[in-house]
Design an enzyme around this catalytic site. Structure first.
Site, PDB file in Angstrom:
ATOM      1  CE  LYS A  78      -5.912  33.210  -3.437  1.00  0.00           C
ATOM      2  NZ  LYS A  78      -6.857  33.759  -4.452  1.00  0.00           N
ATOM      3  CB  SER A 147      -8.054  30.553  -6.048  1.00  0.00           C
ATOM      4  OG  SER A 147      -8.050  31.964  -5.933  1.00  0.00           O
ATOM      5  CB  SER A 171     -10.642  33.456  -6.375  1.00  0.00           C
ATOM      6  OG  SER A 171     -10.293  32.536  -7.379  1.00  0.00           O
TER       7      SER A 171
END
Lengths: 434, 434
Positions: A78, A147, A171
Site C-alpha cells: 500500500k 483505504s 481500511s
C-alpha cells in the site's frame, strides 16, 4: 463486468513450489506480472509496478538457499508504506512525485523473509476517505473499498497472493469484505509501523490481504516470527455471533445474508454477550473512535495541512479542521476513555474469546459514491482487537460480503483458526469461486 | 573549561518581549546566532545551522500578528526529527547526506505556534548509545549525555531557549541532568511522534529542553494546546522521595548530594512507597525495558540493518542482533507484562501523585567514556510516566546533577508544578548560576 484471474497459486503454495524446486521466484514474479498486464487497465490497482526491480530481486532470491517464510513470494505494498526507490505518494496531491529513500520497517522484514515487492498499490489520500481510481475486481462499476483499495483489488484479482494494508477505522476489513478476500488486522501494535505515513497513532495498524487464511497467517508470521498458522484440527463447539450496536446500519442485502449465515451455523450458533459495562461503553465507541481519529490526524498531518491545504481533498481538510477544533482537554479525556475501555475489555473478556460480526454494512457501493462505511469496524479498531474478514456471504447478484471474526487482545491465533474453520466449512475464497 | 552564555532571555521572556514590541523575532534569532557562532566551535552541538532560513522565517513572523504561544522564539530540533530542507542524518553513517522532504508533525505544530527552527542538533546514532561529537557546556572534557546530546548542550549554553528531544530509555532526563537544565519527558504518547525516526514504539516519547520549568511547559503547551503552566501558588506539604530499586548504582557524588537534598527538604520530606505488587514488579522493570527496547529496535531498524550493517556502530549492531534473537513469544510476553504493569500503576497510584528520584547515577562522565547510564530513567520510560529533571544538585567540583520529578500517568501538570516549586525554592537554572 469483472476482472479476475483464476487458479493462481496462493502464497503458501508458491513458497512450497519454490522450495521444492518446481518453480523459481523469477517465474513466480513473471506469472504475476502477466496477470497485472492483463487486468491493470481495468482495475487501476497500482500506483507503480516495478517490473525490472522485481525480476532482479527474484533472481537474487533464486541464487540463495531457501530461508524465509515467503521466499520468492510476490507482494504488493500500500502506498502509505515507504519502499526504497518507489513512489511514496500516500494518495495525495502534495506528495505526487515523491520517491521513498528507505523501506518501512515492516517492508524490510518482509524482504528479509524473502518477499518480492512488485510495486505500490493505490491508497485513499493519507488512508482517509478520498476515493482512489481503483475498481472492484468483482464489478468494475463498484469501489473496492478503502483505504487499502489497491492492495485489496490486487489480491482479489490474482495479481499478487499477498499485500500489505493498514487499518485506522475500517481500511482492511471493509475492502476485504467488498473484494471477497481474506483481510487480517492483527492486534494493535503487533507489527512495526515505522515508515508508514501516520494518520492516528492510537489506531493505525499494519495488516495483510490474502486469498486464504493460512496465506494471511504466513505473511504475519514472516513479519513477527510468531506461529500463527490456523489449527486445522480445531472444531469450535459454539460460534458466538454479535450483531453489535451498529446493526441498525446493516443494509437489506446484508441483513438477509447474515440471517441465512446464522441459520447455517445451526447447533454451533450462539449469541455473544459482553459484560453490561462493556456493552454500555461500546454504544459510545464509534463516536469516541471518530473524535480520536480526527484529533490525532490533525497532529499527524500538521505539516501537510500547513504546507498545502489546497492540495488536500475537501473531506480531509474538513476532518483536520474538525480535529484541530477538539479541545486539548477533550483529547485527553477521549484517549483516557479509550485506554480505560481497552483495560476493561482486556480484564473482562476471556483471553481465548472469539466472536463473529459483519465486516461491512453491505456489499461494495457504486464507485461514484465513495469507499463505503466503516461502521462495523470502528469499535474493534478503537479496542485494538484482532479482526479477520472471510468471504462467506453474497448478495442476490453474487457480490461478496465478509464475516468478521474478532477476538480478545492478543488472540490473533484464535481469530485465524476460527476464520480458517469457517472458510473450510462454509466458503472458499470468493475470487476462486467465480 | 566551560562554554556558557549568560543572561539570555528564556522562551517566555522572548515571547513576551516580541509581543510587547520590544524585540523582533529577527533580532531574537540574530542574537542567538551570535551566541552559536561564539560557542559552537567548542561545543559542536549542531549538525547544521540554517541562518538564512531562520532569518527569513523570523521576518515572516515579524510581518504577522502575534498568535501562537512561541511566536518568534528560536528552537533547536534533534536530528532524528524530519525538518523540511534540513539534514536528517539520525547520527548515522548510513543517512549522512540525507535531507528531509517534510516536517515531523511535532515540528509543524511548533512552527504553527510561531517557533523558528535554527537547525538540527546532534543525536547519538538513531537515539541509541553511540556518542556524538558534542561536548558538555559546563566542562568540555565531559559528555552532555545522550541521546539528545546537541539539544541539551544548545539549551544549556544559551544558544537557544528551547529544544526538542526524545526519550526511549533516558535520553532527555539524563542529558538535562548532566547539562544543568530542565528536561521534560511528558506522559507517553502525549506528543505526536510521526516523522521522528523510530527506535522502540512502546517507549519513544517526544519531549523538550529549556532553562526554566515554565519555558518547558510553554513548548509542550504550544504542541498540545494543554494548559501546563506550573501553578505558582502551589506549596506542597510533603515531597515524597523514592530512591528506587536502582539506588545501588548511585555514584558517591550523587549519594552525597542526594542526602543533602533530602535533608534540605526538612519537614516536607517523606518517603514514597508504592504498593508491594508494584514494588515487586519495578525490580524487574529495567531488564524488561531493555528487552523490549532491543526487540522493537530490531524491527524499527530492520531496513538500516539490512542495508548497511557495516555502517552501524558495533554497539547498535549488537543491540539489533540481541533484539532479533529474542523469540516472538518472549516479545509478546514482555509487552503484555509492560501493559499489565502500566495498568497496575494506573490503577493503584493516585492520579495526582508525584515523587522525587535522581535523574542520573551521577554527574556527566568524561567524554571518552560514553554518554552515561540511563539506570535512573528506564523504569519511568517503561511505565510511560511524565518526568521532569531540574538542576538542583552539584558535585564538589560544581558539576550539575538533576532531581527527577516523576508523576502518575497524565499528571504532567502536577509534575511541572512541583518541578517549578523546587526550582523556586532550591535552585535556579544551573547555567545562569555560573
Amino acid at each position: 463486468m469483472s476482472a479476475l484471474s483464476k487458479n493462481t497459486p496462493g502464497a503458501l503454495e508458491t513458497a512450497r513450489l519454490i522450495a521444492a524446486g518446481q518453480l523459481t521466484a523469477t517465474q513466480a514474479v513473471q506469472q504475476r506480472l502477466e496477470i497485472v498486464k492483463d487486468l491493470e487497465p481495468n482495475l487501476k490497482a497500482w500506483v507503480s509496478i516495478h517490473e525490472s526491480e522485481a525480476i532482479e530481486a527474484a533472481q537474487m532470491i533464486d541464487s540463495m538457499p531457501v530461508s524465509g517464510k515467503i521466499h520468492g513470494v510476490p507482494i504488493a505494498i500500500k502506498d502509505i508504506f515507504a519502499v526504497k526507490g518507489m513512489p511514496w505518494h500516500c494518495g495525495s496531491e502534495l506528495w505526487k512525485g515523491r520517491t521513498a529513500e528507505f523501506d518501512a520497517g515492516s517492508v524490510a522484514l518482509a524482504r528479509r523473509a524473502g518477499g518480492i515487492v512488485l510495486g505500490k498499490t493505490e491508497t485513499t489520500e493519507f488512508a482517509f476517505y478520498q476515493p482512489t481510481r481503483t475498481r472492484n475486481p468483482h464489478d468494475l462499476s463498484r469501489t473496492p473499498g478503502g483505504s487499502s483499495s489497491g492492495s485489496a483489488a490486487a489480491v482479489a484479482s490474482g495479481m499478487v497472493p499477498l499485500a500489505f494494508g493498514t487499518q485506522t477505522s475500517g481500511s482492511i476489513i471493509r475492502p476485504a469484505s467488498f473484494c471477497g478476500i481474506v483481510g487480517f488486522k492483527p492486534s494493535f501494535d503487533l507489527i512495526e509501523t515505522g515508515g508508514v505515513a501516520p494518520l492516528s497513532r492510537s489506531l493505525d495498524t499494519v495488516g495483510v490481504f490474502a486469498r486464504s487464511v493460512p496465506d494471511a497467517s504466513l505473511l504475519v508470521e514472516a513479519l513477527t516470527g510468531l506461529n500463527l498458522q490456523p489449527d486445522a484440527s480445531a472444531n469450535p463447539t459454539k460460534l458466538p455471533v454479535y450483531r453489535s450496536p451498529v446493526w441498525d446500519q446493516a443494509e437489506p442485502e446484508l441483513v438477509s445474508a447474515w440471517s441465512a449465515f446464522e441459520e447455517g451455523l445451526a447447533a454451533k450458533f450462539s449469541v455473544h454477550k459482553f459484560a453490561p459495562e462493556i456493552e454500555l461503553a461500546l454504544a459510545e465507541a464509534p463516536d469516541l473512535h471518530a473524535r480520536i481519529m480526527a484529533a490525532e490526524a490533525a497532529e499527524a498531518l500538521a505539516y501537510e495541512y500547513a504546507e498545502g491545504p489546497e492540495t488536500l481533498s475537501e473531506a480531509l481538510r474538513a476532518e483536520l479542521e474538525k480535529g484541530s477544533a477538539i479541545s486539548a482537554d477533550e483529547r485527553l479525556r477521549d484517549r483516557q476513555a479509550m485506554r480505560s475501555l481497552r483495560h476493561l475489555v482486556e480484564g473482562l473478556v476471556p483471553r481465548n474469546a472469539v466472536w463473529l460480526t459483519p465486516s461491512s454494512t453491505g456489499p461494495a457501493p457504486l464507485f461514484e459514491t465513495g469507499t463505503g462505511s466503516p461502521s462495523f469496524n470502528r469499535i474493534w479498531s478503537l479496542l485494538g482487537l484482532p479482526c479477520c474478514s472471510v468471504p462467506l456471504l453474497q448478495t442476490h447478484d453474487g457480490l461478496p460480503m465478509g464475516v468478521q471474526v474478532v477476538g480478545a487482545m492478543g488472540n490473533d491465533g484464535g481469530v485465524l483458526t476460527v476464520a480458517d474453520w469457517l472458510m473450510a466449512r462454509f466458503g472458499q475464497c470468493w475470487s476462486q469461486q467465480n
